[in-house]
Write an enzyme that holds these catalytic residues in place. Structure first.
Site, mmCIF file in Angstrom:
data_model
loop_
_atom_site.group_PDB
_atom_site.id
_atom_site.type_symbol
_atom_site.label_atom_id
_atom_site.label_comp_id
_atom_site.label_asym_id
_atom_site.label_seq_id
_atom_site.Cartn_x
_atom_site.Cartn_y
_atom_site.Cartn_z
ATOM 1 N N ARG A 165 45.993 43.577 42.124
ATOM 2 C CA ARG A 165 45.645 42.917 40.646
ATOM 3 C C ARG A 165 47.098 43.425 40.524
ATOM 4 O O ARG A 165 48.168 44.443 40.946
ATOM 5 C CB ARG A 165 45.183 44.828 40.888
ATOM 6 C CG ARG A 165 43.565 44.739 40.685
ATOM 7 C CD ARG A 165 42.735 43.831 39.613
ATOM 8 N NE ARG A 165 41.286 43.937 39.757
ATOM 9 C CZ ARG A 165 40.716 43.263 40.293
ATOM 10 N NH1 ARG A 165 41.215 42.058 41.156
ATOM 11 N NH2 ARG A 165 39.641 43.325 40.185
ATOM 12 N N HIS B 216 44.731 33.945 39.689
ATOM 13 C CA HIS B 216 43.848 35.104 40.120
ATOM 14 C C HIS B 216 42.213 34.143 40.778
ATOM 15 O O HIS B 216 41.235 34.261 39.869
ATOM 16 C CB HIS B 216 43.335 35.537 38.674
ATOM 17 C CG HIS B 216 42.404 36.886 39.291
ATOM 18 N ND1 HIS B 216 42.731 38.012 38.655
ATOM 19 C CD2 HIS B 216 41.783 37.348 40.803
ATOM 20 C CE1 HIS B 216 41.574 38.977 38.302
ATOM 21 N NE2 HIS B 216 41.148 38.201 40.199
#
Ligand code: NAP
Ligand code: GLV
Length: 313
Positions: free
Chosen positions: A228, A276
């Site tokens: 993250r 991502h």
């Protein structure tokens, strides 16, 4: 089977594919697609990715929150998340494998100096770098020895890397030196020439890749973050890259996504960026366990992959 209404909350382009797949696997599931779900009456479960804050609290009959990903930080980010409603996450072998592919590619690219050879080729230079280390002399450290970290370790082991993992609790993984807790963090970093972050984002791990952590890595280390964006203190990483202490970074995740065009990571010569997509959830492989958890919910059976809200992962 008693019918159940499931609210699907995501900006994903594959909303309709999810609805088709879930309803085909179990016709007693009625999928309502946010933001146009029609009536929210009777919604008992919500399958979510970054749900708008407060939305889940408007569902009085909600009995289960299912994360559309392996991570659940996006669920716990909602301050109004209804208390006492279980949260389950995906643990999808296909997604785990994709994550390991991404991280292994990054490790091997940097291990074999791929950026330098790309530059030599562009300059029509026939040049070999001296003393390229063999796998066995390269320390690879994996932050987080969970589903993905352990799979990555197993996939890197045959190359002979000196593998280490860092986790909250001690681990016994063959071929992997285990470090844990706050006291294990710096010794773990000190032997990680390539550090791969696969931690969940929790209050304890937020900003963990900061100036102190970068300083604890060996000079010239590589940082790979597929977990993250909140794990990295961006300014600290940029400073470590500019000083040369960290040689390069491969980043799939960012504090703000999409990464804003003005962010310095975009143009930094030592940063590689992906959007991502290290491990995208695939409805074809992941839907069956969602259906199974909805069956268990209705049957009053133990749910799969329940997240501990106190730990946040
Ligand atoms: P997991 O199975 O929950 O494992 C998490 C690991 O992190 C465990 O080994 C845990 O230690 C360790 N950990 C947690 N908090 C810690 C702390 N404070 N200090 C030290 N270690 C700590 O997680 P996973 O399924 O492997 O997934 C990891 C993360 O990958 C997800 O949470 C998500 O954020 C990210 N992800 C990203 C993508 C992408 O496309 N980029 C895709 C999928 C997942 P213990 O074992 O001791 O509990
Ligand atoms: C993706 O980021 C996931 O958590 O599955």
């Amino acid at each position: 089977m008693t019918p159940i209404r499931l609210l699907f909350v995501s900006n994903s382009d594959s909303k309709s594919a999810w609805k088709r797949r879930l309803e085909a696997l179990d016709p007693s599931i009625e999928v309502r697609l946010w933001p146009d779900p029609g009536s929210l009456d009777g919604i008992e479960a919500a399958l979510v990715w970054k749900p708008p804050a407060g939305l889940l609290a408007t569902l009085p009959r909600l009995r289960l929150v299912l994360s559309l990903g392996m991570g659940v930080d996006h669920v716990f980010a909602d301050p109004a998340l209804p208390k006492g409603v279980p949260v389950v996450r995906l643990v999808d072998p296909d997604l785990v494998n994709r994550m390991s592919e991404y991280c292994a590619l990054a490790v091997l690219r940097y291990h074999r100096n791929a950026d330098a050879y790309d530059a030599f080729q562009r300059a029509r230079q026939w040049k070999a770098l001296p003393n390229e280390p063999a796998g066995a002399s390269r320390g690879v450290g994996i932050l987080g020895l969970g589903e993905i970290g352990r799979d990555l370790a197993a996939k890197l082991a045959p190359f002979g890397f000196r593998l280490a993992g860092w986790s909250r609790t001690p681990k016994l993984v063959p071929g992997v030196e285990s470090y844990h807790g706050a006291e294990g963090f710096k010794p773990f970093l000190a032997r990680s020439e390539i550090a791969v972050c696969l931690l969940p984002l929790t209050p304890e791990t937020e900003g963990i890749l900061n100036a102190a952590a970068f300083a604890a890595l060996p000079k010239g280390a590589i940082v790979v973050n597929a977990a993250r964006g909140g794990h990295v203190v961006d300014a600290d990483l940029l400073a470590a890259l500019d000083s040369g202490h960290v040689a390069a970074a491969q980043l799939d995740v960012f504090r703000q996504e999409p990464l804003p065009p003005e962010h310095p990571f975009w143009a930094h010569p030592k940063v590689r960026i992906t959007p991502h997509n290290a491990g995208l959830t695939n409805p074809e492989t992941a839907a069956a366990q969602i259906v199974e958890n909805l069956r268990r919910l209705r049957a009053g059976e133990r749910l799969l992959n329940v997240v501990d809200p106190a730990r946040g992962y």
